[in-house]
Design an enzyme around this catalytic site. Sequence first.
Site, PDB file in Angstrom:
ATOM      1  CG  HIS A 163      28.747  20.582  22.734  1.00 37.90           C
ATOM      2  ND1 HIS A 163      28.541  19.742  23.081  1.00 37.90           N
ATOM      3  CD2 HIS A 163      28.089  20.536  21.471  1.00 37.90           C
ATOM      4  CE1 HIS A 163      27.589  18.530  22.413  1.00 37.90           C
ATOM      5  NE2 HIS A 163      27.165  19.485  21.378  1.00 37.90           N
ATOM      6  CG  HIS A 217      34.882  27.296  20.227  1.00 38.54           C
ATOM      7  ND1 HIS A 217      35.089  27.182  18.796  1.00 38.54           N
ATOM      8  CD2 HIS A 217      35.846  25.971  20.682  1.00 38.54           C
ATOM      9  CE1 HIS A 217      35.936  26.279  18.616  1.00 38.54           C
ATOM     10  NE2 HIS A 217      36.080  25.876  19.474  1.00 38.54           N
ATOM     11  CG  HIS A 224      37.949  23.721  23.890  1.00 41.99           C
ATOM     12  ND1 HIS A 224      36.925  22.502  23.783  1.00 41.99           N
ATOM     13  CD2 HIS A 224      37.767  24.271  22.661  1.00 41.99           C
ATOM     14  CE1 HIS A 224      36.545  22.887  22.468  1.00 41.99           C
ATOM     15  NE2 HIS A 224      37.109  23.598  21.765  1.00 41.99           N
ATOM     16  CG  HIS A 236      40.229  26.059  19.948  1.00 41.34           C
ATOM     17  ND1 HIS A 236      39.895  24.983  19.903  1.00 41.34           N
ATOM     18  CD2 HIS A 236      41.369  26.147  20.562  1.00 41.34           C
ATOM     19  CE1 HIS A 236      40.730  24.175  20.616  1.00 41.34           C
ATOM     20  NE2 HIS A 236      41.634  24.855  21.057  1.00 41.34           N
ATOM     21  CB  THR A 278      39.037  19.613  18.934  1.00 40.95           C
ATOM     22  OG1 THR A 278      38.083  20.847  19.532  1.00 40.95           O
ATOM     23  CG2 THR A 278      40.257  20.243  18.396  1.00 40.95           C
ATOM     24  CB  THR A 279      33.636  19.617  18.037  1.00 42.46           C
ATOM     25  OG1 THR A 279      33.363  20.529  17.195  1.00 42.46           O
ATOM     26  CG2 THR A 279      34.075  20.217  19.444  1.00 42.46           C
TER      27      THR A 279
END
Length: 251
Positions: A87, A116, A118, A135, A201-202
């Site tokens: 992801h 990670h 985004h 993040h 957020t996942t």
Amino acid sequence: MKFRINAALLCVICLLTSLQTLAEPAAWSYVGPTQAEAWGELDPGYALCSSGKMQSPINIEMTHNAELPVLEIDFKPGPATVKNNGHTLEVKSDTEGHITLKTDSTSDDYTFEQMHLHTPSETQINGQTYPLAGHMLYRNKAGKQVVVATFFEMGAENNTLAPLLAVLPRHKDDAFTLGNLDIAGLFPAERDYYAYEGSLTTPPCTEGIEWKVLKTPLSVSEEQLITFQLLFPMNARPVQPLNKRTIQVSG
């Protein structure tokens, strides 16, 4: 007799396969039938993704000035693992790092877990996104989690992102080890921030996460952004309802 043994063995295999299937959370994505709007229906463990009232990301619009804890960092350069988790690009450091949220009377220490990226930024400021966001997830001894979010705007090459993107793993679960990474480089010199209570957020969209969104963006070059987007063209969850939450801001 042999037939009965084979039939029994087949039943055991089928049962083990079914149990394994039940134990694995449902696959999710950012596009198609498993995109963000469907997460809450994909797996019972993802229910908060649709029913939660304190979900992230949000659009930061109405804020309240506050004397928020000072954000201090303590990172030492060292080896780090860069992984494609299917992801995003996930980074874990072999050198323990910390942030401290400090007031005149209290000091709360959080240990770095992973970082990670985004694209575009999931958090919005007055309805606008940045091309990239990082993040960084931290946890204190009591298990409380904090996400520190950093925006990246178009500009000069980012020296801290450069080694991560240079070894960008191309396939899910591929990983590379960097000999030296300074995660402190992912913090701007000015550390005023927005603060609110939200979620991951996942999936599973766990709530009760403290968010610290740094106001000052860092830079990312067009080439660096394209390098990331060639592998992850879009991996941002849409903004979620604020539901009367208060957004505080320092500085």
